[in-house]
Write an enzyme that holds these catalytic residues in place. Structure first.
Site: not given
Length: 247
Positions: A121, A125
């Protein structure tokens, strides 16, 4: 000024729609950020002055299993929205995260080098931030928020953060968004003071059990607290120059 918001039905988007009732907030069915043509069609029709990109895949554990989906939303989606923002010369406000940092030291400033990231994740980002920098006029807001109530039975006392509850941070983010075209900075950190996730959880769920990040089932950074002096200075300037009852 017209502001278009992606992710309007999400945790932050819901708060922003209440704080900024004039927002244009298409649903994911009307504007799927992974569909470049659909994004371009909506943005060129609305021609917003500012685009706030809050849509994201945020399930940290799920990202390890759904890597393609997480990448498509967080990276591909950001690229699509940036291209549309550039097409209409809109200010591009990207909602990012403290997870772009390694978590080895904490107290990260805007100009500190991000990475190496702790999980997939976080990787998406971080790459999304680079995609955001392709905007003609980017503003990256690094933040971290929880729902209004702490929803888990366990909170980690060895994970440190500037994270706070979404209703605490949303008004500050709304102020930055409202004045985005006046802010020359490319990156701002909008969080609160350093604390453990356990200490944060106990503010609204005193019965929460103390745990450690070894229980998480996914690698978590140890300390992603952020330095917020730049935002404090911008905030003070914006508040002093804004008429009463408009912030």
């Amino acid at each position: 000024m017209t502001i278009l918001l992606t992710g309007g039905n999400g945790r932050l988007g819901t708060e922003l729609r209440a704080l900024l009732p004039g927002l244009v907030a298409p649903t994911s069915a009307d504007m799927d950020v992974t569909d470049a043509a659909q994004v371009m069609a909506v943005v060129t029709r609305e021609r917003p002055d500012v685009i706030v990109h809050a849509a994201a895949y945020t399930n940290v554990g799920g990202a390890e299993k759904e890597r393609d989906r997480c990448w498509a939303v967080n990276v591909g989606g950001t690229r699509n929205v940036v291209a549309a923002a550039n097409a209409v010369d809109a200010k591009f406000v990207h909602i990012s995260t403290d997870y772009v940092f390694s978590g080895e030291s904490g107290g990260y400033a805007e100009d500190d080098t991000p990475g190496p990231v702790a999980n997939y994740y976080a990787l998406t980002k971080l790459v999304a931030e680079e995609a955001a920098r392709a905007a003609h006029a980017p503003l990256i807001l690094r933040t971290s928020f929880r729902p209004r109530e702490f929803q888990y039975p366990v909170a980690f006392s060895d994970v440190f953060t500037g994270q706070d509850y979404v209703d605490v941070l949303a008004p500050q983010l709304a102020l930055a968004i409202t004045h985005a075209r006046e802010i020359p900075d490319e990156i701002l950190h909008i969080v609160t003071e350093r604390k453990s996730v356990y200490d944060l959880a106990r503010r609204r769920n005193p019965a929460v059990r103390e745990g450690t990040r070894a229980e998480a089932g996914v690698t978590l950074p140890g300390d992603v607290s952020l330095e917020t002096g730049r935002w404090a200075a911008v905030h003070a300037r914006l508040v002093s120059s804004t008429p009463p009852n408009t912030h």
